[in-house]
Design a protein around this motif. Structure first.
Motif, PDB file in Angstrom:
ATOM      1  N   UNK A   1       0.824  -1.205   0.000  1.00 15.45           N
ATOM      2  CA  UNK A   1       0.000   0.000   0.000  1.00 15.45           C
ATOM      3  C   UNK A   1       0.862   1.260   0.000  1.00 15.45           C
ATOM      4  N   UNK A   2       1.922   1.261   0.791  1.00 14.00           N
ATOM      5  CA  UNK A   2       2.807   2.430   0.811  1.00 14.00           C
ATOM      6  C   UNK A   2       3.469   2.661  -0.544  1.00 14.00           C
ATOM      7  N   UNK A   3       3.914   1.597  -1.167  1.00 12.37           N
ATOM      8  CA  UNK A   3       4.511   1.726  -2.509  1.00 12.37           C
ATOM      9  C   UNK A   3       3.485   2.323  -3.471  1.00 12.37           C
ATOM     10  N   UNK A   4       2.261   1.825  -3.415  1.00  9.42           N
ATOM     11  CA  UNK A   4       1.229   2.338  -4.307  1.00  9.42           C
ATOM     12  C   UNK A   4       0.889   3.793  -4.002  1.00  9.42           C
ATOM     13  N   UNK A   5       0.867   4.163  -2.734  1.00 11.86           N
ATOM     14  CA  UNK A   5       0.617   5.572  -2.394  1.00 11.86           C
ATOM     15  C   UNK A   5       1.767   6.463  -2.860  1.00 11.86           C
ATOM     16  N   UNK A   6       2.981   5.977  -2.770  1.00 11.63           N
ATOM     17  CA  UNK A   6       4.115   6.762  -3.278  1.00 11.63           C
ATOM     18  C   UNK A   6       4.019   6.936  -4.796  1.00 11.63           C
ATOM     19  N   UNK A   7       3.561   5.904  -5.494  1.00 13.72           N
ATOM     20  CA  UNK A   7       3.364   6.032  -6.943  1.00 13.72           C
ATOM     21  C   UNK A   7       2.244   7.028  -7.252  1.00 13.72           C
ATOM     22  N   UNK A   8       1.195   7.023  -6.445  1.00  9.74           N
ATOM     23  CA  UNK A   8       0.133   8.009  -6.626  1.00  9.74           C
ATOM     24  C   UNK A   8       0.629   9.422  -6.311  1.00  9.74           C
ATOM     25  N   UNK A   9       1.510   9.543  -5.331  1.00 13.60           N
ATOM     26  CA  UNK A   9       2.118  10.840  -5.047  1.00 13.60           C
ATOM     27  C   UNK A   9       2.914  11.322  -6.249  1.00 13.60           C
ATOM     28  N   UNK A  10       3.663  10.449  -6.845  1.00 13.16           N
ATOM     29  CA  UNK A  10       4.414  10.793  -8.053  1.00 13.16           C
ATOM     30  C   UNK A  10       3.454  11.254  -9.156  1.00 13.16           C
ATOM     31  N   UNK A  11       2.351  10.552  -9.295  1.00 13.00           N
ATOM     32  CA  UNK A  11       1.329  10.919 -10.267  1.00 13.00           C
ATOM     33  C   UNK A  11       0.785  12.310  -9.977  1.00 13.00           C
ATOM     34  N   UNK A  12       0.506  12.603  -8.710  1.00 12.66           N
ATOM     35  CA  UNK A  12       0.013  13.933  -8.330  1.00 12.66           C
ATOM     36  C   UNK A  12       1.030  15.015  -8.665  1.00 12.66           C
ATOM     37  N   UNK A  13       2.264  14.776  -8.313  1.00 18.87           N
ATOM     38  CA  UNK A  13       3.319  15.765  -8.578  1.00 18.87           C
ATOM     39  C   UNK A  13       3.378  16.067 -10.068  1.00 18.87           C
ATOM     40  N   UNK A  14       3.404  15.036 -10.881  1.00 17.23           N
ATOM     41  CA  UNK A  14       3.471  15.216 -12.335  1.00 17.23           C
ATOM     42  C   UNK A  14       2.225  15.935 -12.862  1.00 17.23           C
ATOM     43  N   UNK A  15       1.060  15.498 -12.424  1.00 15.99           N
ATOM     44  CA  UNK A  15      -0.206  16.058 -12.900  1.00 15.99           C
ATOM     45  C   UNK A  15      -0.347  17.524 -12.526  1.00 15.99           C
ATOM     46  N   UNK A  16      -0.069  17.846 -11.270  1.00 16.89           N
ATOM     47  CA  UNK A  16      -0.288  19.220 -10.810  1.00 16.89           C
ATOM     48  C   UNK A  16       0.787  20.167 -11.305  1.00 16.89           C
ATOM     49  N   UNK A  17       1.982  19.652 -11.544  1.00 12.12           N
ATOM     50  CA  UNK A  17       3.030  20.480 -12.181  1.00 12.12           C
ATOM     51  C   UNK A  17       2.581  20.899 -13.578  1.00 12.12           C
ATOM     52  N   UNK A  18       2.053  19.927 -14.326  1.00 12.97           N
ATOM     53  CA  UNK A  18       1.594  20.212 -15.694  1.00 12.97           C
ATOM     54  C   UNK A  18       0.468  21.240 -15.689  1.00 12.97           C
ATOM     55  N   UNK A  19      -0.451  21.118 -14.710  1.00 10.02           N
ATOM     56  CA  UNK A  19      -1.568  22.067 -14.625  1.00 10.02           C
ATOM     57  C   UNK A  19      -1.067  23.477 -14.320  1.00 10.02           C
ATOM     58  N   UNK A  20      -0.073  23.575 -13.432  1.00  8.00           N
ATOM     59  CA  UNK A  20       0.487  24.899 -13.084  1.00  8.00           C
ATOM     60  C   UNK A  20       1.227  25.511 -14.265  1.00  8.00           C
ATOM     61  N   UNK A  21       1.934  24.655 -14.998  1.00 12.64           N
ATOM     62  CA  UNK A  21       2.745  25.138 -16.116  1.00 12.64           C
ATOM     63  C   UNK A  21       1.895  25.390 -17.361  1.00 12.64           C
ATOM     64  N   UNK A  22       0.790  24.673 -17.512  1.00 14.50           N
ATOM     65  CA  UNK A  22      -0.013  24.742 -18.729  1.00 14.50           C
ATOM     66  C   UNK A  22      -1.064  25.761 -18.633  1.00 14.50           C
TER      67      UNK A  22
END
Length: 108
Positions: free
Chosen positions: A87-108
């Protein structure tokens, strides 16, 4: 443990962890699993007035606490330690997904 054994353990564990992620995502995203893997964190965040990362941090903290308790006393309670690690590994992967997604939204 020899390197070859570790490699096998790692591959099998990560394969099972990814399978678990895929299975849980269908349930947690309430049918939005193909459009938005972060749906449940965003929905809960809207409901509670929290950022999706703050919601994720609550979910992660529960498993972190369980891992630390296991490290202290070696006891498993409602879930196996392996399940908590997955579960922790999966949450860390979701955190990575959030970082990537929200960076793109801020930049785009």
């Amino acid at each position: 443990m020899k390197a070859i054994e570790f490699k096998k353990l790692r591959e099998e564990f990560l394969d099972a962890t990814i399978k678990l992620s895929d299975e849980k995502r269908i349930e947690y995203t309430e049918g939005h699993h193909n459009e938005n893997v972060l749906w449940n964190f965003e929905k809960i965040g809207e409901t509670l007035g929290l950022l999706p990362m703050q919601v994720l941090s609550v979910y992660m903290q529960k498993h972190i606490s369980s891992v630390f308790n296991y490290l202290k006393d070696g006891k498993e309670y409602s879930e196996s330690i392996e399940s908590r690690i997955s579960d922790l590994i999966n949450y860390l992967l979701l955190l990575l997904c959030m970082i990537q997604t929200y960076k793109k939204k801020r930049e785009g």
